[in-house]
Design an enzyme around this catalytic site. Structure first.
Site, PDB file in Angstrom:
ATOM      1  N   HIS A  65      47.895  25.922  34.696  1.00  0.00           N
ATOM      2  CA  HIS A  65      48.634  24.892  33.950  1.00  0.00           C
ATOM      3  C   HIS A  65      48.422  25.105  32.463  1.00  0.00           C
ATOM      4  O   HIS A  65      47.340  25.508  32.014  1.00  0.00           O
ATOM      5  CB  HIS A  65      48.214  23.482  34.377  1.00  0.00           C
ATOM      6  CG  HIS A  65      46.843  23.066  33.953  1.00  0.00           C
ATOM      7  ND1 HIS A  65      46.578  22.454  32.738  1.00  0.00           N
ATOM      8  CD2 HIS A  65      45.631  23.168  34.585  1.00  0.00           C
ATOM      9  CE1 HIS A  65      45.286  22.182  32.650  1.00  0.00           C
ATOM     10  NE2 HIS A  65      44.677  22.607  33.736  1.00  0.00           N
ATOM     11  N   ASP A 103      40.769  25.173  29.567  1.00  0.00           N
ATOM     12  CA  ASP A 103      41.452  24.290  30.518  1.00  0.00           C
ATOM     13  C   ASP A 103      42.869  24.007  30.020  1.00  0.00           C
ATOM     14  O   ASP A 103      43.115  22.991  29.387  1.00  0.00           O
ATOM     15  CB  ASP A 103      40.671  22.989  30.670  1.00  0.00           C
ATOM     16  CG  ASP A 103      41.223  22.118  31.777  1.00  0.00           C
ATOM     17  OD1 ASP A 103      41.870  22.650  32.688  1.00  0.00           O
ATOM     18  OD2 ASP A 103      41.024  20.894  31.722  1.00  0.00           O
ATOM     19  N   GLU A 115      49.423  19.185  34.731  1.00  0.00           N
ATOM     20  CA  GLU A 115      48.257  19.052  35.612  1.00  0.00           C
ATOM     21  C   GLU A 115      47.317  17.974  35.116  1.00  0.00           C
ATOM     22  O   GLU A 115      46.749  17.219  35.905  1.00  0.00           O
ATOM     23  CB  GLU A 115      47.526  20.386  35.707  1.00  0.00           C
ATOM     24  CG  GLU A 115      46.410  20.421  36.765  1.00  0.00           C
ATOM     25  CD  GLU A 115      45.039  19.955  36.260  1.00  0.00           C
ATOM     26  OE1 GLU A 115      44.128  19.801  37.090  1.00  0.00           O
ATOM     27  OE2 GLU A 115      44.884  19.742  35.033  1.00  0.00           O
ATOM     28  N   GLU A 116      47.156  17.885  33.802  1.00  0.00           N
ATOM     29  CA  GLU A 116      46.238  16.884  33.248  1.00  0.00           C
ATOM     30  C   GLU A 116      46.746  15.471  33.501  1.00  0.00           C
ATOM     31  O   GLU A 116      45.978  14.515  33.400  1.00  0.00           O
ATOM     32  CB  GLU A 116      46.049  17.108  31.747  1.00  0.00           C
ATOM     33  CG  GLU A 116      45.394  18.443  31.385  1.00  0.00           C
ATOM     34  CD  GLU A 116      43.965  18.561  31.894  1.00  0.00           C
ATOM     35  OE1 GLU A 116      43.425  17.586  32.445  1.00  0.00           O
ATOM     36  OE2 GLU A 116      43.383  19.644  31.739  1.00  0.00           O
ATOM     37  N   GLU A 149      41.416  27.283  37.492  1.00  0.00           N
ATOM     38  CA  GLU A 149      41.091  26.037  36.814  1.00  0.00           C
ATOM     39  C   GLU A 149      39.863  26.203  35.921  1.00  0.00           C
ATOM     40  O   GLU A 149      39.319  27.294  35.800  1.00  0.00           O
ATOM     41  CB  GLU A 149      40.848  24.919  37.839  1.00  0.00           C
ATOM     42  CG  GLU A 149      41.977  23.904  37.922  1.00  0.00           C
ATOM     43  CD  GLU A 149      42.204  23.133  36.632  1.00  0.00           C
ATOM     44  OE1 GLU A 149      41.362  23.189  35.722  1.00  0.00           O
ATOM     45  OE2 GLU A 149      43.232  22.455  36.528  1.00  0.00           O
ATOM     46  N   HIS A 207      37.409  19.521  27.544  1.00  0.00           N
ATOM     47  CA  HIS A 207      38.281  18.414  27.127  1.00  0.00           C
ATOM     48  C   HIS A 207      37.912  17.864  25.748  1.00  0.00           C
ATOM     49  O   HIS A 207      38.047  16.666  25.497  1.00  0.00           O
ATOM     50  CB  HIS A 207      38.269  17.283  28.160  1.00  0.00           C
ATOM     51  CG  HIS A 207      39.148  17.545  29.342  1.00  0.00           C
ATOM     52  ND1 HIS A 207      39.427  16.587  30.294  1.00  0.00           N
ATOM     53  CD2 HIS A 207      39.826  18.652  29.731  1.00  0.00           C
ATOM     54  CE1 HIS A 207      40.227  17.092  31.215  1.00  0.00           C
ATOM     55  NE2 HIS A 207      40.490  18.349  30.893  1.00  0.00           N
TER      56      HIS A 207
END
Length: 888
Positions: free
Chosen positions: A185, A197, A231-232, A258, A334
């Site tokens: 993603h 990510d 995806e998030e 991932e 993140h």
């Protein structure tokens, strides 16, 4: 001397007496095996007992060497020279280009236009370059709309509208009936560039696509490379693909890429369900294997608060797959620190080598064509220092586990069947010693938890977040010292008349018995992770049998001790790797697990459990040394010094050091809240900066920098308002019950949410159907709270059945891509028969919050002002939001 399998209590008169040490000074040689009994007794064979310093040195060196080997293996990212099939240099260029646009939340131009445009451009270049080859590439940009419910974060319903998928189908020019799926993603959470990510995975996939498309040998099957753009937003785009795209029906298996950390090695942490042929493919093809079935079973237990697209393909597509993720350095996952420069080129190379090799193997495999034939069964799999993967069917594992358990039973049964009363005495002693061992566990755990509680009460929680080994020195020293103290007291007070060599032999059997019990239990539970206690039983048992003659005739000699430790090396080094994985995952998670979970209790428990497990076969040595007083003094000194240092605040939890950041996560929303009564009139309205801390220290360390952020502005949950009356982006209010609200001017986004009741009608079956419309930013949250006595019977989401009632509330997560139409939805509610006079008016409260994650609407002058006041070690993620509540 008696047989080494005999446990014998000698008459209690006399005291233990040790003769002078041997000439080499390394051990004490005890002519009476650590006991001075009747001087008229016939002398027995002389046996060695370890000196205290030597025993401590041997065990310490053993642990440190194995720990060093674990870290060395983790740093060895690529084994051997790259073959040249996969170019990490080209993949890095893709990574840098994707991340150069900054954060890519769903709906933003960065995600929907710039990144999509770049990916399509690169895919087109590959298609043109390989047009003359044996493969054909078909590109489809899908923008699905759909809805589903998921039991993640307590459970909620998700609705998405025109999110983006880029699907690339590569197949032989004659076409392919069966397809593999590779998924990554390219979207991110707000305020993070998302290099690991998951931009790096998309960069890897682009280069794998380039390599496969340039193959001169036609593939047997096809591959879909899915670059998913949502995806998030809790796995929305993958759901849109697997439930709606026409190619999805031909997908037989998938690989998902991932991240839960930044860089390092990508680990296989989920496979299946069942379909052992996928694990076999990875084992056979991966050039740099890194996999663990323990990780799979821990992750699927729900202990780790995370999920991946693997779940969507498994649950909604009924497709088996392999889930890989980067797990190192989750401290900056993140956050703004998740940048391309932190990902080593070797990390990209190893991931690319593995994905390319496994994909090539699978698309050339006949098993892909009829995977159902190979569906049943699970696999036990684990790697040894990343060099080789051991894998075998679970049914073979069950047989192997029971064979090892049976061998242990015969080993213990032989001792329990000694002639005379020797066997019965051995069983009693074994049961008693097992009780001592278990008691030492509970006493140790309780003692360390008391220390953790004191640290918490002193306001020093999470001191280890930026100083991990400080926790080992504090909690590890406390746990080790308590364990040794309990067994030293048992040795001196309870076993005062028993020969030390016999005690050493007895407590080895205790460790063997306890690990064997866990082996049998885990095997009966059907857990593949039972291989861990199997290793922890098989190798010590074999080592003990091989060294039985040495121990019988010489006792705890240096030769015996060294060979004994060497025999433990393989299971211990693997177990220490698993311990590393546990701490590598759970230590950073404590920084984002909310304000309600006490992290000291969690980490102290983990350190104590690791100490208990690692010490199991070292109990042997506690009873084979002359004394433990200096060991206890050393551990006690380390503990006291560390406790004083922690109490004085020497170890600060966070760091803004660019080379190794450990940021504190804080979420800020500049929000305006509006509350309407049953007549539709505004009942109250306010605006402020709503602040959430996502770790246990709350704002304790931030208040000195922002004095007005203190407990005087801490919020209280209004139970009569949906989700306490605050704009929760996700249903995580149970994780973060401590939040703060600083008054601030109203927000005025350029595209305010438009929410209205379109119709309200009574049905013939006694419910009330209400239809609404909403139009607003790309992210909105809908909260439904039926009042007491009322209940939702059906709605327009998912399969039509309202799901996941969170204490009387329902949460619907909404997002859209570009050019989405007005969101229209409805629900039916059963009115209460007897309205609650003390509760809110009407039968249901409906609230909607809007979240502005990008563009000019994301910032306000008040947000900018307070953001500049945060310390450098904090990562405040901020945006603008609104909250509107209505009664019906």
């Amino acid at each position: 001397m008696e047989s080494d399998t005999t446990v014998r209590r000698i008459k209690a008169f006399g005291t233990q007496n040790y003769v002078a040490q041997d000439l080499d000074g390394s051990v004490d040689r005890c002519g009476n095996n650590g006991y001075s009994g009747d001087p008229k007794r016939k002398p027995e064979v002389s046996l060695y007992l370890l000196r205290e310093g030597l025993a401590a040195s041997l065990v310490s060196v053993f642990i440190l060497v194995l720990w060093g080997l674990v870290h060395l293996s983790l740093q060895q990212l690529v084994i051997g020279k790259p073959t040249g099939e996969f170019s990490a240099v080209r993949a890095r260029r893709h990574l840098e280009q994707i991340t150069s646009v900054g954060p890519r939340p769903v709906g933003s131009p960065e995600n929907e236009v710039l990144t999509v445009g770049y990916l399509l451009e690169q895919i087109e270049n590959i298609r043109v370059e390989t047009a003359a080859g044996p493969h054909q590439l078909t590109v489809d940009v899908q923008r699905p709309t759909g809805s589903f419910s998921i039991d993640f974060l307590g459970g909620f319903t998700s609705f998405y509208d025109r999110v983006t998928n880029i699907a690339v189908r590569m197949e032989p020019k004659g076409g392919a009936q069966h397809l593999m799926l590779a998924n990554c993603h390219f979207d991110t959470v707000a305020n993070s560039p998302g290099a690991s990510d998951d931009a790096v995975s998309c960069a890897v996939m682009l280069e794998v696509l380039h390599s496969l498309a340039n193959q001169s040998t036609p593939l047997h099957h096809g591959v879909i490379f899915l670059f998913n753009g949502a995806e998030e937003n809790i796995l929305q785009a993958s759901h849109g693909f697997i439930t709606q795209h026409p190619w999805a029906k031909q997908v037989r298996a998938f690989i998902n890429l991932e991240a839960a950390g930044v860089g390092g090695k990508e680990v296989v942490f989920q496979t299946g369900p069942e379909n052992p042929w996928l694990v076999q493919a990875y084992v056979h093809a991966a050039k740099h294997p890194f996999a663990s079935v323990v990780g799979q079973e821990v992750f699927q237990s729900g202990i780790i608060p995370s999920d991946t697209d693997f779940r969507i393909y498994r649950d909604f597509g009924n497709i088996p797959g392999i889930d890989l993720a980067f797990i190192e350095n989750g401290f900056i996952y993140h956050t703004k620190y998740d940048t391309a420069d932190r990902i080593l080129t070797d990390s990209i190379q190893r991931a690319g080598d593995n994905i390319l090799a496994v994909l090539k193997y699978l698309v050339m495999s006949e098993k892909l064509a009829d995977s159902s034939e190979y569906r049943h069964g699970n696999m036990v799999f684990f790697d040894l220092l990343g060099v080789v993967v051991v894998a075998y069917p679970a049914r073979v594992g069950t047989i192997l586990n029971y064979m090892v358990a049976t061998a242990t039973f015969f080993y213990l049964a032989k001792k329990a069947s000694l002639p005379g009363n020797g066997g019965g005495r051995y069983v009693r002693r074994l049961a008693c010693a097992t009780g001592v061992a278990v008691l030492s566990w509970f006493v140790t755990l309780l003692s360390v938890l008391i220390v953790a509680l004191l640290v918490t009460l002193l306001g020093r929680s999470m001191f280890w977040y930026n100083h991990f080994y400080a926790s080992i020195c504090l909690y590890g020293a406390a746990a080790t010292g308590k364990m040794i103290l309990v067994h030293t007291l048992a040795k001196n007070l309870y076993y005062g008349g028993v020969r030390l060599v016999e005690l050493g032999d007895l407590f080895f059997d205790v460790s063997l018995l306890l690990w064997c019990c866990s082996l049998v239990w885990l095997t009966q539970q059907g857990l593949c992770s039972a291989y861990v206690p199997m290793l922890m039983v098989a190798f010590p048992l074999a080592t003990r049998l091989l060294l039985s003659k040495e121990f019988k005739h010489r006792g705890a000699s240096v030769k015996y001790s060294v060979l004994y430790l060497l025999g433990l090396a393989l299971p211990y080094i693997h177990f220490m790797f698993l311990i590393w994985v546990v701490f590598e995952i759970f230590t950073p998670i404590m920084g984002r697990s909310g304000t309600e979970i006490p992290p000291e209790v969690v980490l102290a428990s983990l350190v104590t459990l690791a100490t208990i497990f690692l010490s199991s076969f070292f109990l042997h040595f506690i009873y084979l040394v002359r004394s433990t007083k200096w060991i206890l003094a050393g551990l006690g000194s380390v503990f006291i010094i560390m406790f004083l240092l922690v109490s004085c605040g020497v170890f600060f939890p966070y760091s803004g050091n660019p080379d190794s950041p450990r940021p504190k996560r804080v979420f800020l929303q500049h929000t305006t809240r509006t509350f309407h009564n049953l007549q539709g009139q505004v009942e109250s309205r306010d605006s402020g900066l709503w602040i959430n801390s996502f770790d246990y220290t709350a704002v304790q360390h931030i208040t000195p920098s922002i004095p007005e952020l203190n407990d005087s502005v801490r919020t209280r949950c209004r139970e009569d308002r949906p989700f306490c009356g605050y704009p929760w982006f996700l249903p995580v209010k149970f994780l973060s019950k401590k939040n703060w609200y600083l008054p601030a001017p109203e927000v005025s986004p350029s595209s305010p949410v438009e929410f209205s009741l379109l119709s309200k009608e009574e049905t013939s079956w006694g419910t009330v159907k209400m239809t609404f419309s909403a139009k607003g930013p790309s992210h909105m949250s809908l909260y439904l709270m039926p009042h007491r006595g009322a209940s939702l019977s059906t709605w327009s989401f998912g399969d039509g059945t309202p799901q996941f009632d969170l204490s009387g509330e329902y949460f619907v997560f909404y997002s859209h891509g570009l050019d989405a139409p007005t969101w229209t939805f409805w629900f039916e509610i059963q009115p209460p028969r007897d309205p609650d006079p003390s509760g809110p008016e009407g039968m249901i409260s409906v609230a909607i919050s809007s979240h502005y994650f990008f563009g000019e609407d994301q910032r306000t002058s008040q947000l900018e002002e307070i953001l500049h006041r945060f310390p450098t070690w904090a990562f405040p993620s901020s945006w603008v939001s609104t909250y509107d509540m209505y009664r019906y």
